[in-house]
Design an enzyme around this catalytic site. Structure first.
Site, PDB file in Angstrom:
ATOM      1  N   HIS A  64       9.118  13.631   5.126  1.00 43.14           N
ATOM      2  CA  HIS A  64       7.706  13.210   5.020  1.00 43.14           C
ATOM      3  C   HIS A  64       7.390  11.926   5.804  1.00 43.14           C
ATOM      4  O   HIS A  64       6.469  11.179   5.430  1.00 43.14           O
ATOM      5  CB  HIS A  64       7.317  13.060   3.537  1.00 43.14           C
ATOM      6  CG  HIS A  64       8.110  12.039   2.778  1.00 43.14           C
ATOM      7  ND1 HIS A  64       8.567  12.234   1.491  1.00 43.14           N
ATOM      8  CD2 HIS A  64       8.534  10.794   3.111  1.00 43.14           C
ATOM      9  CE1 HIS A  64       9.227  11.161   1.067  1.00 43.14           C
ATOM     10  NE2 HIS A  64       9.212  10.269   2.044  1.00 43.14           N
ATOM     11  N   HIS A  83       5.540   5.899  -2.882  1.00 39.44           N
ATOM     12  CA  HIS A  83       6.098   4.727  -2.195  1.00 39.44           C
ATOM     13  C   HIS A  83       5.285   3.461  -2.441  1.00 39.44           C
ATOM     14  O   HIS A  83       5.278   2.556  -1.624  1.00 39.44           O
ATOM     15  CB  HIS A  83       6.144   4.970  -0.687  1.00 39.44           C
ATOM     16  CG  HIS A  83       6.987   6.114  -0.229  1.00 39.44           C
ATOM     17  ND1 HIS A  83       6.680   7.420  -0.476  1.00 39.44           N
ATOM     18  CD2 HIS A  83       8.143   6.142   0.481  1.00 39.44           C
ATOM     19  CE1 HIS A  83       7.601   8.206   0.064  1.00 39.44           C
ATOM     20  NE2 HIS A  83       8.492   7.463   0.646  1.00 39.44           N
ATOM     21  N   GLU A  96      15.965  10.290  -1.467  1.00 42.09           N
ATOM     22  CA  GLU A  96      14.814  11.199  -1.625  1.00 42.09           C
ATOM     23  C   GLU A  96      15.274  12.652  -1.747  1.00 42.09           C
ATOM     24  O   GLU A  96      14.492  13.523  -2.130  1.00 42.09           O
ATOM     25  CB  GLU A  96      13.853  11.046  -0.436  1.00 42.09           C
ATOM     26  CG  GLU A  96      13.140   9.715  -0.451  1.00 42.09           C
ATOM     27  CD  GLU A  96      12.269   9.445   0.766  1.00 42.09           C
ATOM     28  OE1 GLU A  96      11.448   8.519   0.705  1.00 42.09           O
ATOM     29  OE2 GLU A  96      12.412  10.162   1.784  1.00 42.09           O
ATOM     30  N   HIS A 152      18.496   8.604   5.533  1.00 37.70           N
ATOM     31  CA  HIS A 152      17.829   7.496   6.222  1.00 37.70           C
ATOM     32  C   HIS A 152      17.890   6.232   5.391  1.00 37.70           C
ATOM     33  O   HIS A 152      17.993   6.273   4.178  1.00 37.70           O
ATOM     34  CB  HIS A 152      16.389   7.825   6.637  1.00 37.70           C
ATOM     35  CG  HIS A 152      15.387   8.098   5.553  1.00 37.70           C
ATOM     36  ND1 HIS A 152      15.500   9.122   4.634  1.00 37.70           N
ATOM     37  CD2 HIS A 152      14.195   7.493   5.273  1.00 37.70           C
ATOM     38  CE1 HIS A 152      14.433   9.142   3.849  1.00 37.70           C
ATOM     39  NE2 HIS A 152      13.636   8.151   4.217  1.00 37.70           N
TER      40      HIS A 152
HETATM   41  C1  DHB Z   1      10.234   6.630   7.157  1.00 35.93           C
HETATM   42  C2  DHB Z   1      10.811   7.575   6.307  1.00 35.93           C
HETATM   43  C3  DHB Z   1      10.332   7.729   5.003  1.00 35.93           C
HETATM   44  O1  DHB Z   1      10.848   8.632   4.114  1.00 35.93           O
HETATM   45  C4  DHB Z   1       9.255   6.965   4.554  1.00 35.93           C
HETATM   46  O2  DHB Z   1       8.807   7.184   3.300  1.00 35.93           O
HETATM   47  C5  DHB Z   1       8.684   6.024   5.396  1.00 35.93           C
HETATM   48  C6  DHB Z   1       9.169   5.848   6.689  1.00 35.93           C
HETATM   49  C7  DHB Z   1      10.716   6.462   8.566  1.00 35.93           C
HETATM   50  O3  DHB Z   1      11.754   7.004   8.956  1.00 35.93           O
HETATM   51  O4  DHB Z   1      10.016   5.754   9.336  1.00 35.93           O
HETATM   52 FE    FE Z   2       9.991   8.287   2.096  1.00 35.03          FE
END
Ligand code: DHB
Ligand code: FE
Length: 291
Positions: free
Chosen positions: A12, A59, A244, A197
């Protein structure tokens, strides 16, 4: 009885919203990611769900660190978004299926999942970006959306987080609740976020291709095998935002039948994220696993 037609897992990342607004779907950077949605569109056009249960993490738009429920369910007829500061257009509101929400809430609480009920709930990029990816023409026009949603928030932000096992069980409880819904309805289950991530700290930019591949392999036929990872191991292996994946575990749990992978797209990177898009088929099974 609702029919669970299948599941979709998708990243997302907010910058996807910027790429959509700037029509960059065919740019070399974005193409490998957006191509992954060709199958999603084909499959949605065939299965035609009436409703989507969307597992996601907020978030900081609707909940903040001062009050952050472990599990919360929307029970509204409409979900609005707001500017989160990512520099992307604010998405149009999405209709909610409040009747289905209340059925899920009543059934979950009776099953000892004491969820927070939200009759008003703002949806952030973790819902709006997947909606724009799955239903691009509805997202970018003022025609009615082809379906209604029930957003289910899972805390993946502030520790302590719910375990992989707990999220799988939440999904299973929702899957059973859908099966006892008195109305005929075709439902798709969506899990958003991930895969690996990390946005901040010393490991910012961390991704883990091997672990992502393991998760994508195991979640289809052996989701219980993934419950051996503690939350801290998950942070270690997939990054502090890679957790997540809990939303994906809940999505998988809600698929109560025989599950098979119809399509998988995995691409590194989209922004800081290892992007994954999957479609799972769900064939009703005679026998169901107890919670
Ligand atoms: C990014 C990834 C995310 O899951 C999020 O909530 C906000 C930013 C990213 O990789 O930039
Ligand atoms: Fe996210």
């Amino acid at each position: 009885m609702a029919t669970i037609v299948g599941g979709i897992g998708t990243t997302h990342v907010p910058s996807i919203g910027k790429a959509i607004a700037e029509k960059k779907q065919n740019d070399p950077y974005w193409k490998p990611f957006f191509k992954g949605f060709d199958y999603v569109h084909y499959w949605l056009a065939r299965t035609k769900p009436d409703a989507a249960v969307v597992f996601y993490n907020d978030h900081g738009l609707n909940f903040f660190l001062d009050k952050l429920p472990t599990f919360a369910i929307g029970a509204s007829g409409e979900y609005r978004s707001e500017d989160e500061g990512w520099g992307i257009p604010v998405s149009r509101p999405v209709p909610g299926d409040a009747d289905l929400s209340w059925h899920l809430i009543n059934t979950l609480v009776a099953e000892e999942f004491d969820v927070t009920t939200c009759q008003e709930m703002l949806i952030d990029h973790a819902v709006t970006i997947p909606m724009a990816l799955m239903w691009p023409s509805a997202a970018s026009s003022d025609r009615p959306w082809p379906l209604k949603i029930v957003p289910v928030e899972i805390n993946t932000v502030q520790h302590p987080l719910p375990s992989m096992a707990r999220c799988l069980k939440l999904g299973r409880a929702i899957g059973r609740a859908l099966e006892s819904y008195p109305r005929e309805l075709r439902v798709v289950i969506v899990g958003t976020g991930g895969l690996s991530h990390q946005l901040d700290g010393a490991r910012a930019g961390f991704v883990n291709k091997e672990f992502d591949a393991l998760c994508l392999d195991k979640i289809v036929a052996e989701p219980d095998a993934l419950t051996r990872y503690s939350i801290h191991e998950l942070v270690e292996l997939s990054g502090s935002q890679g957790v997540e994946f809990l939303n994906w575990m809940a999505m998988r749990g809600a698929l109560t039948g025989r599950v098979s992978e119809l399509n998988r797209n995995y691409h590194i990177p989209v922004s800081n994220t290892a992007a994954a898009t999957v479609v799972y088929d769900n064939q009703p099974a005679a026998e169901r696993r107890a919670a």
